[in-house]
Design an enzyme around this catalytic site. Structure first.
Site, PDB file in Angstrom:
ATOM      1  N   ARG A   1      89.710  16.388  51.905  1.00  0.00           N
ATOM      2  CA  ARG A   1      89.213  17.673  52.418  1.00  0.00           C
ATOM      3  C   ARG A   1      88.752  17.512  53.870  1.00  0.00           C
ATOM      4  NH1 ARG A   1      83.668  20.416  49.933  1.00  0.00           N
ATOM      5  NH2 ARG A   1      83.419  22.061  51.482  1.00  0.00           N
TER       6      ARG A   1
ATOM      7  N   ASN B   1      74.569  13.710  50.551  1.00  0.00           N
ATOM      8  CA  ASN B   1      75.385  14.142  49.416  1.00  0.00           C
ATOM      9  C   ASN B   1      76.874  14.319  49.725  1.00  0.00           C
ATOM     10  OD1 ASN B   1      74.717  16.398  50.914  1.00  0.00           O
ATOM     11  ND2 ASN B   1      74.538  17.752  49.153  1.00  0.00           N
ATOM     12  N   TYR B   2      77.211  14.635  50.947  1.00  0.00           N
ATOM     13  CA  TYR B   2      78.620  14.645  51.380  1.00  0.00           C
ATOM     14  C   TYR B   2      78.678  13.818  52.658  1.00  0.00           C
ATOM     15  CZ  TYR B   2      79.575  18.281  47.951  1.00  0.00           C
ATOM     16  OH  TYR B   2      79.727  18.969  46.773  1.00  0.00           O
TER      17      TYR B   2
ATOM     18  N   LYS C   1      74.070  10.344  63.480  1.00  0.00           N
ATOM     19  CA  LYS C   1      73.053   9.651  62.682  1.00  0.00           C
ATOM     20  C   LYS C   1      73.294  10.019  61.207  1.00  0.00           C
ATOM     21  CE  LYS C   1      68.879   8.852  60.759  1.00  0.00           C
ATOM     22  NZ  LYS C   1      69.439   8.537  59.429  1.00  0.00           N
TER      23      LYS C   1
ATOM     24  N   ASP D   1      62.741  11.264  65.198  1.00  0.00           N
ATOM     25  CA  ASP D   1      62.046  12.044  66.226  1.00  0.00           C
ATOM     26  C   ASP D   1      62.483  11.605  67.622  1.00  0.00           C
ATOM     27  OD1 ASP D   1      60.760  13.220  64.167  1.00  0.00           O
ATOM     28  OD2 ASP D   1      58.738  12.530  64.673  1.00  0.00           O
TER      29      ASP D   1
ATOM     30  N   GLU E   1      71.414  23.496  58.678  1.00  0.00           N
ATOM     31  CA  GLU E   1      71.874  23.857  57.319  1.00  0.00           C
ATOM     32  C   GLU E   1      70.917  23.167  56.380  1.00  0.00           C
ATOM     33  OE1 GLU E   1      75.711  22.020  56.937  1.00  0.00           O
ATOM     34  OE2 GLU E   1      76.700  23.881  57.395  1.00  0.00           O
TER      35      GLU E   1
ATOM     36  N   ARG F   1      73.883  19.440  45.187  1.00  0.00           N
ATOM     37  CA  ARG F   1      74.643  20.218  46.168  1.00  0.00           C
ATOM     38  C   ARG F   1      73.734  21.302  46.699  1.00  0.00           C
ATOM     39  NH1 ARG F   1      77.666  23.134  43.059  1.00  0.00           N
ATOM     40  NH2 ARG F   1      78.802  24.011  44.800  1.00  0.00           N
ATOM     41  N   CYS F   2      73.799  21.528  48.007  1.00  0.00           N
ATOM     42  CA  CYS F   2      72.921  22.562  48.569  1.00  0.00           C
ATOM     43  C   CYS F   2      73.214  23.904  47.933  1.00  0.00           C
ATOM     44  CB  CYS F   2      73.072  22.631  50.082  1.00  0.00           C
ATOM     45  SG  CYS F   2      74.743  22.945  50.631  1.00  0.00           S
TER      46      CYS F   2
ATOM     47  N   GLU G   1      63.479  23.598  44.993  1.00  0.00           N
ATOM     48  CA  GLU G   1      64.851  23.094  44.897  1.00  0.00           C
ATOM     49  C   GLU G   1      64.808  21.736  44.197  1.00  0.00           C
ATOM     50  OE1 GLU G   1      66.672  21.382  48.452  1.00  0.00           O
ATOM     51  OE2 GLU G   1      68.571  22.333  47.939  1.00  0.00           O
TER      52      GLU G   1
ATOM     53  N   ARG H   1      80.233  26.075  49.042  1.00  0.00           N
ATOM     54  CA  ARG H   1      80.605  26.049  50.443  1.00  0.00           C
ATOM     55  C   ARG H   1      82.123  26.060  50.502  1.00  0.00           C
ATOM     56  NH1 ARG H   1      77.989  22.937  54.827  1.00  0.00           N
ATOM     57  NH2 ARG H   1      79.619  22.593  56.312  1.00  0.00           N
TER      58      ARG H   1
HETATM   59  P1  NAP Z   1      66.912  14.802  54.242  1.00  0.00           P
HETATM   60  O1  NAP Z   1      66.024  13.838  53.551  1.00  0.00           O
HETATM   61  O2  NAP Z   1      66.301  15.968  54.902  1.00  0.00           O
HETATM   62  O3  NAP Z   1      67.769  13.940  55.280  1.00  0.00           O
HETATM   63  C1  NAP Z   1      68.793  14.530  56.050  1.00  0.00           C
HETATM   64  C2  NAP Z   1      69.006  13.707  57.293  1.00  0.00           C
HETATM   65  O4  NAP Z   1      67.878  13.816  58.157  1.00  0.00           O
HETATM   66  C3  NAP Z   1      69.184  12.205  57.034  1.00  0.00           C
HETATM   67  O5  NAP Z   1      70.153  11.702  57.920  1.00  0.00           O
HETATM   68  C4  NAP Z   1      67.812  11.659  57.372  1.00  0.00           C
HETATM   69  O6  NAP Z   1      67.804  10.293  57.681  1.00  0.00           O
HETATM   70  C5  NAP Z   1      67.491  12.511  58.578  1.00  0.00           C
HETATM   71  N1  NAP Z   1      66.093  12.528  59.002  1.00  0.00           N
HETATM   72  C6  NAP Z   1      64.982  12.258  58.292  1.00  0.00           C
HETATM   73  N2  NAP Z   1      63.879  12.419  59.066  1.00  0.00           N
HETATM   74  C7  NAP Z   1      64.308  12.795  60.295  1.00  0.00           C
HETATM   75  C8  NAP Z   1      63.666  13.108  61.521  1.00  0.00           C
HETATM   76  N3  NAP Z   1      62.352  13.054  61.678  1.00  0.00           N
HETATM   77  N4  NAP Z   1      64.438  13.455  62.569  1.00  0.00           N
HETATM   78  C9  NAP Z   1      65.796  13.521  62.454  1.00  0.00           C
HETATM   79  N5  NAP Z   1      66.451  13.227  61.315  1.00  0.00           N
HETATM   80  C10 NAP Z   1      65.718  12.877  60.254  1.00  0.00           C
HETATM   81  O7  NAP Z   1      68.006  15.394  53.224  1.00  0.00           O
HETATM   82  P2  NAP Z   1      68.897  14.626  52.135  1.00  0.00           P
HETATM   83  O8  NAP Z   1      68.017  14.195  51.011  1.00  0.00           O
HETATM   84  O9  NAP Z   1      69.782  13.616  52.795  1.00  0.00           O
HETATM   85  O10 NAP Z   1      69.836  15.817  51.643  1.00  0.00           O
HETATM   86  C11 NAP Z   1      69.463  16.720  50.666  1.00  0.00           C
HETATM   87  C12 NAP Z   1      69.017  18.044  51.263  1.00  0.00           C
HETATM   88  O11 NAP Z   1      70.017  18.520  52.140  1.00  0.00           O
HETATM   89  C13 NAP Z   1      68.847  19.135  50.220  1.00  0.00           C
HETATM   90  O12 NAP Z   1      67.713  19.895  50.512  1.00  0.00           O
HETATM   91  C14 NAP Z   1      70.106  19.974  50.375  1.00  0.00           C
HETATM   92  O13 NAP Z   1      69.968  21.300  49.935  1.00  0.00           O
HETATM   93  C15 NAP Z   1      70.331  19.868  51.843  1.00  0.00           C
HETATM   94  N6  NAP Z   1      71.731  20.134  52.150  1.00  0.00           N
HETATM   95  C16 NAP Z   1      72.033  21.310  52.749  1.00  0.00           C
HETATM   96  C17 NAP Z   1      73.359  21.621  53.008  1.00  0.00           C
HETATM   97  C18 NAP Z   1      73.716  22.922  53.656  1.00  0.00           C
HETATM   98  O14 NAP Z   1      74.837  23.003  54.135  1.00  0.00           O
HETATM   99  N7  NAP Z   1      72.858  23.919  53.706  1.00  0.00           N
HETATM  100  C19 NAP Z   1      74.368  20.737  52.668  1.00  0.00           C
HETATM  101  C20 NAP Z   1      74.011  19.533  52.058  1.00  0.00           C
HETATM  102  C21 NAP Z   1      72.687  19.243  51.812  1.00  0.00           C
HETATM  103  P3  NAP Z   1      67.338   9.196  56.582  1.00  0.00           P
HETATM  104  O15 NAP Z   1      68.308   9.279  55.471  1.00  0.00           O
HETATM  105  O16 NAP Z   1      67.403   7.945  57.339  1.00  0.00           O
HETATM  106  O17 NAP Z   1      65.956   9.591  56.169  1.00  0.00           O
END
Ligand code: NAP
Length: 480
Positions: free
Chosen positions: A107, A158-159, A181, A219, A254, A287-288, A381, A441
C-alpha cells in the site's frame, strides 16, 4: 529468521553510529525479547542532520519534477522488492500480522506512486488584474506552489512504514528535505523503509532518519529553528504538547480518536455487526480510526449485542505469526491501561458480554454493554480490543453523545434510510462520516481529517502535497 542487529541512523546519505554510544533496545510485543537496537542520537547529531537537509534541499528544489518522480518510483519499486523482509520486521517490531504487514508495504508503494502522479498533475493558476474594479488588464498574477524547506516527519508505531512514507513522499515531491523521526517502537521498520530509499539513490542529505526517544529529542527537534514544517501523527497529548512548542511553524496533526458506530433502529443489523467488529478489533483495535464505541437504539440493542457477541467470539486470539486478529498490545503499560478501563466500567455497572481476560499484554476481545457516561471507557481512547456499547433512545441522543467527545476523527452511521443517514452525518462533528461502513483511513487519496482533539489540517495525498508547500504569487506588469 531475524538476527539481532544494532541499526544505525541515517544522515547525509550515510549510516552512522551515534557518538552518544547509547542504543535503545527494541523489545517485540509478542516475543518478549529484544529484536534489535537503535541509536539514541545526540542533539549535536540532530543539528548536523538538519544542516545536511538544508544543504540538500537547495539543489532539490531546483530539480525537475520528472527527476524527483524518477527517484520516488525507484523507492516504490525497492519497497515492493523488500516487502517480505520489511513485513517480517513490522510483524516482529509492532506485532502486526505478517499479511497485514506485507499489505502495508505494498500500500505504501502505491501511495508513493499516486503521490508522484498527483504532484506531476498539480498546477498553479493565473488571474487577470482587470477582473477587479479599477484593475488593469496589464497586470497578471501567477500563483505557484513552492516548497517550505525542511519537513519534520514524526510517525506513530501502528503503521510504521505507511504513515511515515505518507509524510516523506509528498514532502519530497513538493521539493522539501525531510527529517524523519520514527516512533521508537517502529524505528527498525523505519530503518528498513529508508534502506529502500537509499537503494533508490536519492541525493544525500535529503532524507535523514533520526532515532531516539521522543521524550528526549522530540522537543529539541520541534523547537529547532531549522525545521520549517511539522507533520505529526500520534496521540492527542503528544500532539497538543508539540503544537505548543511549534509556535508559528506550519503544522499538520493527525491524532487520536473515539470513533462512534451509530446504529439506528432500521439498520441492517447483521451487516452493521460485521462492519463494527472488523472496525473495532482489527490489529487489536490499535488503529486511530477503530470504532471505539457503539451508540445503538435501545429497541434493537439486544439483537445487535447478540450478533456482536457471536462475531467477537469468532475472532482469533494469539500471535501475529498465526495471523490472529487479536494480538498482544504494543507494551504492558498499554494493556494495563485497557484493563483499567474495563475494571472501571465493571465497577460502575457495565455488563461484560464477552472477554475481560488478560495474559500479560494480550487482552482478549472484550464487549461491554450498558456503558454509561460516568465510565472512562465511554470517552477515553483505549487503543486496544475493548468495545463499549451505549444504548440510546433516539438519533438526537446518539448525536449528542457522539459530539460530547473530545475527539472528532470519524463516525459510522448504520441505517437503511439515506435521508436519515445524511441528517445524522450532517450533525456529527468529525472529519469524516462513513455511511453503512466501518471507520477507516483511505483509500489514501481521500481527504483525511481530524477535528477537535483528533487533529489539525488535512492529510490525503493532494492535501498533504498542499500542506507541504506554500503559495507564492508573481505579478507580471505588462507594458500597455
Ligand atoms: P505517541 O506516543 O504520541 O507517539 C507518536 C510519535 O511522537 C512517536 O514517534 C514518538 O516518539 C513521538 N514523540 C513523543 N514525544 C514527543 C515530543 N515531545 N516531541 C516530538 N515527538 C514526540 O503515539 P503512538 O503511541 O506511537 O501512537 C498511537 C496514537 O497515535 C493513538 O492515539 C492513535 O489514535 C494515534 N494515531 C493517529 C492517526 C491518525 O491518522 N489520526 C494514525 C495513527 C495513530 P517515541 O516513540 O520515541 O516516544
Amino acid at each position: 529468521m531475524l538476527t539481532l542487529s544494532t541499526y544505525k541512523y541515517y544522515a547525509n546519505g550515510e549510516w552512522k553510529e551515534s557518538e552518544s554510544g547509547q542504543t535503545i533496545d527494541i523489545v517485540s510485543p509478542y516475543l518478549d525479547e529484544v529484536i534489535g537496537k537503535v541509536q539514541a542520537i545526540t542533539k549535536k547529531e540532530v543539528d548536523e542532520a538538519i544542516r545536511f537537509a538544508h544543504e540538500a534541499q537547495k539543489e532539490w528544489a531546483e530539480t525537475s519534477l520528472q527527476q524527483r518522480a524518477a527517484y520516488l518510483y525507484k523507492w516504490a519499486d525497492e519497497l515492493v522488492n523488500m516487502q517480505e523482509e520489511i513485513a517480517e520486521i513490522i510483524m516482529k517490531e509492532v506485532g502486526k500480522g505478517r499479511k497485514d504487514a506485507q499489505k502495508e508495504v505494498v500500500r505504501t508503494a502505491d501511495f508513493i506512486r499516486y503521490t508522484i502522479e498527483e504532484a506531476l498533475h498539480m498546477h498553479g493558476e493565473s488571474m487577470r488584474g482587470d477582473s477587479f474594479p479599477g484593475g488593469a488588464a496589464s497586470k497578471v498574477a501567477i500563483t505557484q506552489r513552492v516548497p517550505l524547506g525542511v519537513v519534520l516527519a514524526v510517525a506513530p508505531f501502528n503503521y510504521p512504514v505507511n504513515l511515515a512514507a505518507a509524510k516523506v513522499a509528498p514532502a519530497l515531491m513538493a521539493g522539501n528535505a525531510v527529517i524523519f523521526k520514527p516512533a521508537t517502537q517502529g524505528s527498525i521498520s523505519g530503518v528498513k523503509m529508508i534502506e529502500a530509499l537509499d537503494k533508490a539513490g536519492l541525493p544525500k542529505g535529503l532524507v535523514n532518519l533520526v532515532t531516539g526517544r521522543g521524550a528526549v529529542i522530540g522537543d529539541y527537534l520541534v523547537e529547532h529553528e531549522g525545521i520549517n514544517m511539522i507533520s505529526f501523527t500520534g496521540g492527542t497529548n503528544t500532539g497538543v504538547h508539540l503544537a505548543e512548542k511549534a509556535k508559528m511553524i506550519p503544522l499538520v496533526l493527525e491524532l487520536g480518536g473515539k470513533d462512534p458506530g451509530i446504529v439506528c433502529e432500521d439498520a441492517d443489523l447483521h451487516e452493521a455487526a460485521l462492519q463494527i467488529i472488523s472496525g473495532a478489533f482489527s490489529y487489536s483495535g490499535q488503529r486511530c480510526t477503530a470504532i471505539k464505541r457503539v451508540l445503538v437504539h435501545e429497541n434493537v440493542a439486544d439483537e445487535l449485542v447478540t450478533l456482536l457477541k457471536a462475531e467477537v467470539e469468532k475472532l482469533s486470539v494469539g500471535s501475529p505469526e498465526q495471523e490472529s486478529t487479536i494480538v498482544p498490545l504494543i507494551d504492558n503499560d498499554s494493556a494495563s491501561f485497557v484493563q483499567g478501563l474495563i475494571y472501571d466500567a465493571i465497577q460502575k455497572g457495565a455488563t461484560v458480554v464477552t472477554g475481560n481476560k488478560r495474559e500479560q499484554n494480550l487482552i482478549y476481545p472484550t464487549l461491554l454493554d450498558h456503558v454509561t457516561g460516568n465510565m472512562h471507557v465511554a470517552w477515553k481512547e483505549p487503543f486496544g480490543p475493548v468495545l463499549p456499547i451505549i444504548r440510546v433512545k433516539s438519533d438526537e441522543e446518539a448525536i449528542h453523545i457522539a459530539n460530547k467527545s473530545e475527539f472528532g476523527l470519524q463516525a459510522s452511521v448504520f441505517t437503511k434510510d439515506i435521508n436519515r443517514a445524511f441528517a445524522i452525518a450532517n450533525k456529527i462533528d468529525t472529519g469524516s462520516v462513513q455511511i453503512n461502513g466501518r471507520t477507516e483511513r483511505g483509500p489514501d487519496h481521500f481527504p483525511f481529517i481530524g477535528v477537535k482533539g483528533s487533529g489539525m489540517g488535512v492529510q490525503g495525498i493532494r492535501k498533504s502535497l498542499e500542506s507541504m508547500t506554500r503559495e507564492k504569487v508573481l505579478v507580471l506588469n505588462l507594458a500597455d
